[in-house]
Design an enzyme around this catalytic site. Sequence first.
Site, short mmCIF file in Angstrom:
data_model
loop_
_atom_site.label_atom_id
_atom_site.label_comp_id
_atom_site.label_asym_id
_atom_site.label_seq_id
_atom_site.Cartn_x
_atom_site.Cartn_y
_atom_site.Cartn_z
CB CYS A 96 -0.34 2.25 4.20
SG CYS A 96 -1.94 1.82 3.53
CG ASP A 97 3.37 0.64 4.31
OD1 ASP A 97 3.08 1.04 5.45
OD2 ASP A 97 3.01 -0.46 3.86
CB CYS B 178 -0.92 0.00 1.21
SG CYS B 178 -1.94 1.48 1.36
#
Length: 422
Positions: A252-253, A249
Amino acid sequence: MAILQMNHESYKKYIAESDKPVLVEFWAPWCTYCRRLAPALEQVAKEYEDTLLIGQVNIDDEPELEEEEQIEVVPTLLLYQNGQLLDSIVAPESKPQLEDFIRGSLSKRETRQEESGHIYDMIVVGGGPGGYTAALYAARAGLDTIVLEKLSVGGQMALTEQIDNYPGFEDGVDGFTLGEKMRRGAERFGVESRTTEVLSFDFSNQVKAVETSEGTLRGKTVVLATGASPRELGLAGERELVRKGVNYCAACDGMFYKGKTVVVVGGGNTAAADALILSRICEKVVLVHRRDTLRATKIYHAPLMEAKNVEFRWDSAVTELLSDEKVNGVRLRNLKTGEESVLACDGVFVSVGRKPATELVKGKIELDPSGYVVADESTRTSVLGVFAVGDVRTKALRQVVTAVSDGAVAVHFAEEYLAGGM
């Protein structure tokens, strides 16, 4: 009392020994939602200082604890009492929502046991757009409805930084905010939301049974809205390198790789969107695709081609993840020439599709060869009274708007079923 800054040792100590409930926020300095939540968390810590212990864990400083607690999104807040996890919430939007979570979780501790005779009209499993739309329509139709979600509302949508193709938001909207709006809209009409993990299903009787980590619920109908999760490459060491350079993701990261070089594997919409996100964060993005052109919709092509720090490796596949404790490169093979090469990088983002969350219904309901629930546009499955909505069912297009459509359709046919029209 000030918010306690916890490390691995003090986190475990407070949870085990505190005579008060313990609320712990897992956060990161680069997290926008964490910054937004900070003032509300400080106010709650001051107002609840006599009854609640509040702490924070910086996941950048405590990566092992982050992995141990399976923190996938920040901020995630865990609420403990007497050493037991009561509930969790991801990125509460406001102080009232945070307080509602605390009060509700503590009170639910006393009232979790369901009355043995209670039967819901509809049990919705999954709190994404399809699930909460089904819940909204069901509640408005007068059906006694509960939504079961294991972590937070929104499903995969909650991990999306910007949604520009959902009608009604002229400036776009982030997935978490949209999920929260859907939840609140459904709850306004009496929908009950519960954070719990579903362990098994029993569809053998007219009244269906759903076993959860907090007891068994029974319902006349069940809506499966469990979604789909990222598909892995299947390479040796891939799972062991998750959080050590392997990611699924970008939203997200991505910030973990600021100023670094990353590889994005895939050529569809997810891969293209991830590459664009990362191009704004990383020094260099290399997109590896098996074909000689993207499968993604045309809207992604021009921005990617124009991005000066995006490089393409066409007709290529990643055959090996190279690492020394963390990912430091990948081995590529050109699928036309067979030529192999090594590409140095700091991280890999896998964007090669999704796998449906249908493990718990295997053998209980018809699935297609890819594991998706067989359900047509009526959302009806092979079991009467069980419906499938959103990414978990067989369908041509998996988008937020089609999941929402499924939710409304499912209630239409559920009402027919409950009325005896099958």
